[in-house]
Design a protein around this motif. Structure first.
Motif, short mmCIF file in Angstrom:
data_model
loop_
_atom_site.label_atom_id
_atom_site.label_comp_id
_atom_site.label_asym_id
_atom_site.label_seq_id
_atom_site.Cartn_x
_atom_site.Cartn_y
_atom_site.Cartn_z
N PRO A 33 -4.18 8.45 3.17
CA PRO A 33 -4.21 9.67 2.37
C PRO A 33 -4.96 9.44 1.06
CG PRO A 33 -2.10 8.60 2.17
CD PRO A 33 -2.87 7.84 3.21
N ALA A 34 -5.24 10.51 0.37
CA ALA A 34 -5.93 10.40 -0.91
C ALA A 34 -5.01 9.76 -1.94
CB ALA A 34 -6.37 11.78 -1.39
N PHE A 35 -5.55 8.89 -2.78
CA PHE A 35 -4.79 8.20 -3.82
C PHE A 35 -5.39 8.52 -5.19
CE2 PHE A 35 -3.62 5.63 -0.20
CZ PHE A 35 -2.33 5.18 -0.48
N SER A 36 -4.53 8.43 -6.20
CA SER A 36 -5.01 8.37 -7.58
C SER A 36 -5.15 6.89 -7.92
CB SER A 36 -4.01 9.04 -8.52
OG SER A 36 -3.86 10.40 -8.17
N ARG A 37 -5.80 6.60 -9.06
CA ARG A 37 -6.05 5.18 -9.39
C ARG A 37 -5.73 4.90 -10.85
NH1 ARG A 37 -11.13 1.85 -7.16
NH2 ARG A 37 -9.74 2.06 -5.35
N LEU A 38 -5.02 3.78 -11.06
CA LEU A 38 -4.76 3.30 -12.41
C LEU A 38 -5.97 2.52 -12.91
CD1 LEU A 38 -1.10 1.96 -11.97
CD2 LEU A 38 -1.81 4.07 -13.13
N PRO A 39 -6.10 2.31 -14.22
CA PRO A 39 -7.23 1.53 -14.75
C PRO A 39 -7.32 0.12 -14.17
CG PRO A 39 -6.16 2.73 -16.52
CD PRO A 39 -5.30 2.92 -15.30
N GLY A 44 -6.97 -0.67 -11.17
CA GLY A 44 -7.49 -0.63 -9.82
C GLY A 44 -6.42 -0.36 -8.77
N THR A 45 -5.14 -0.29 -9.18
CA THR A 45 -4.06 0.02 -8.25
C THR A 45 -4.10 1.49 -7.87
OG1 THR A 45 -2.61 -1.73 -9.07
CG2 THR A 45 -1.55 0.14 -7.96
N ASP A 46 -4.13 1.78 -6.58
CA ASP A 46 -4.07 3.16 -6.09
C ASP A 46 -2.62 3.56 -5.90
OD1 ASP A 46 -6.85 3.29 -5.98
OD2 ASP A 46 -6.92 2.52 -3.92
N TYR A 47 -2.33 4.84 -6.16
CA TYR A 47 -0.94 5.26 -6.06
C TYR A 47 -0.84 6.72 -5.65
CZ TYR A 47 -1.58 7.73 -10.48
OH TYR A 47 -2.03 8.59 -11.45
N ARG A 48 0.29 7.06 -5.06
CA ARG A 48 0.71 8.44 -4.86
C ARG A 48 2.20 8.51 -5.15
NH1 ARG A 48 -1.19 11.99 0.10
NH2 ARG A 48 -0.53 13.54 -1.43
N LEU A 49 2.63 9.51 -5.93
CA LEU A 49 4.02 9.68 -6.29
C LEU A 49 4.56 10.95 -5.65
CD1 LEU A 49 3.83 8.84 -10.11
CD2 LEU A 49 4.24 7.28 -8.20
N PHE A 50 5.84 10.92 -5.26
CA PHE A 50 6.47 12.07 -4.61
C PHE A 50 7.87 12.26 -5.19
CE2 PHE A 50 3.55 10.09 -1.66
CZ PHE A 50 2.84 11.16 -1.13
N ARG A 51 8.34 13.52 -5.15
CA ARG A 51 9.70 13.83 -5.56
C ARG A 51 10.23 14.95 -4.66
NH1 ARG A 51 13.53 13.52 -9.49
NH2 ARG A 51 12.42 11.83 -10.52
N LYS A 52 11.53 14.89 -4.32
CA LYS A 52 12.13 15.92 -3.49
C LYS A 52 12.23 17.24 -4.24
CE LYS A 52 14.99 13.23 -0.29
NZ LYS A 52 16.38 12.96 0.16
N ASP A 53 11.90 18.32 -3.54
CA ASP A 53 12.08 19.64 -4.14
C ASP A 53 13.48 20.17 -3.80
OD1 ASP A 53 12.00 20.47 -1.50
OD2 ASP A 53 9.97 21.29 -1.61
N ARG A 69 -1.37 -6.38 -14.71
CA ARG A 69 -2.35 -5.48 -14.09
C ARG A 69 -2.50 -5.80 -12.61
NH1 ARG A 69 -6.11 -2.82 -17.27
NH2 ARG A 69 -7.74 -3.23 -15.73
N GLY A 70 -2.33 -4.77 -11.78
CA GLY A 70 -2.51 -4.94 -10.35
C GLY A 70 -1.32 -5.54 -9.64
N GLY A 71 -0.19 -5.71 -10.35
CA GLY A 71 0.99 -6.29 -9.73
C GLY A 71 1.93 -5.22 -9.21
N ILE A 72 2.94 -5.64 -8.45
CA ILE A 72 3.89 -4.69 -7.86
C ILE A 72 4.66 -3.96 -8.95
CG2 ILE A 72 5.98 -4.51 -6.44
CD1 ILE A 72 4.93 -6.84 -4.79
N GLU A 73 5.06 -4.67 -10.02
CA GLU A 73 5.85 -4.05 -11.07
C GLU A 73 5.10 -2.92 -11.76
OE1 GLU A 73 5.55 -7.23 -10.60
OE2 GLU A 73 7.53 -8.19 -10.56
#
Length: 317
Positions: free
Chosen positions: A26-32, A34-43, A103-107
């Motif tokens: 799926p499409a991702f956003s990117r942090l400076p 270089g980590t790509d991410y997508r965030l979700f929350r229940k409605d 930078r780029g770590g799991i945390e």
């Protein structure tokens, strides 16, 4: 993130074989970093909806130092599942959020999550393994695009003090359950010892800690004190079967030496030997909680085994 969890995770990743076939990401956003991410929350309907990264999320300051509990799943860039934390333990993994995540770590990815959020993070495997696991990247991850995908579900956000209090409470509850279990086993073991004494028309004394001992020859002088080095000849058998599992005869008939009352031997030995003057011979009947308990010892001592030792206190100093 605890070191033990990271070691288990690294081992799990290294043990995985070939990844599955690739799927469309799926499409991702990117942090400076270089980590790509997508965030979700229940409605309100209980369905997960994309959540944008709020300005307050970027500095991480409001959550730095706190502990986020989270379930995680790790995959290759080709969507092969490597590890699921729920399979390792039923409770979420505590992760202390740093003020400045690497930078780029799991945390760094987990720091974006609020309780109730879920996230998908696509990381560079070489960065994660260098900064978090301190190990080389497994070859199969390099072949799958040097990508590590982390799926995370955040549960709670706690202070370190609250997390420590919770862990202490859990440990206390576990200790209480183990104590109750041990007490139940002790009752069974004492019944077995009493039956043995009756069958053999023997009279035993009992230490304050619960070890039974039958004096065969009473030596002279004082008994050894905690910390003194005692030398003991012995022969050990399983009470229920009479099976010998060890003896001084198997070791050149040399006495075993140990510091009394310091935990170098099983509790039953520390308790029983302390009752004997130099030169005494006795039989120790040791309930399993004072011996090897539920784990047993090797192939010769099963779990919950009452042990019988013929002992001679040669000397002490």
């Amino acid at each position: 993130m605890t070191r033990s969890f990271l070691l288990i995770l690294a081992g799990a990743l290294l043990a995985v074989g070939q990844p599955a076939a690739a799927q469309t990401a799926p499409a991702f956003s990117r942090l400076p970093s270089g980590t790509d991410y997508r965030l979700f929350r229940k409605d309100a309907a209980g369905k997960y909806q994309p959540r944008a990264l709020a300005p307050a999320d970027a500095p991480y300051a409001s959550r730095a130092g706190q502990v986020l509990t989270v379930f995680m799943e790790f995959r290759t860039g080709r969507d092969s599942v490597l590890m699921q934390s729920r399979h390792m333990q039923p409770t979420p993994q505590p992760v202390q959020l740093p003020e400045k995540p690497a930078r780029g770590g799991i945390e760094e990815g987990l720091s974006l999550l609020l309780p109730g959020d879920s996230g998908v993070f696509r990381l560079q495997a070489d960065t994660v393994f260098a900064n978090t696991f301190h190990q080389p990247v497994p070859p199969f991850l390099r072949k799958s695009g040097n990508t590590l995908v982390v799926l995370a579900s955040a549960q709670e956000l706690l202070t370190v003090a609250d997390m420590m209090a919770r862990q202490e409470k859990l440990q206390a509850e576990m200790a209480k359950r183990e104590l109750a279990k041990s007490a139940g086993q002790m009752t069974k073991d004492v019944a077995q010892i009493q039956a043995y004494l009756k069958k053999n028309n023997a009279t035993a004394r009992k230490t304050a800690g619960g070890t039974y001992y039958i004096i065969k020859k009473l030596g002279t002088g004082p008994t050894p004190q905690k910390g003194q080095t005692v030398r003991v000849l012995y022969r050990g058998t399983v009470l229920a079967t009479g099976q010998e599992f060890d003896s001084s005869a198997k070791h050149g008939n040399e006495p075993i030496a140990f510091a009394l009352g310091t935990g170098q031997v099983i509790q039953g030995w520390d308790q029983g030997i302390a009752m004997l003057p130099k030169g005494s011979k006795a039989v120790l009947l040791i309930p399993s909680p004072l011996a090897y308990g539920t784990r047993g010892a090797g192939a010769d001592i099963p779990a919950n085994a009452v042990l019988r030792f013929e002992v001679e206190l040669v000397d002490f100093q």
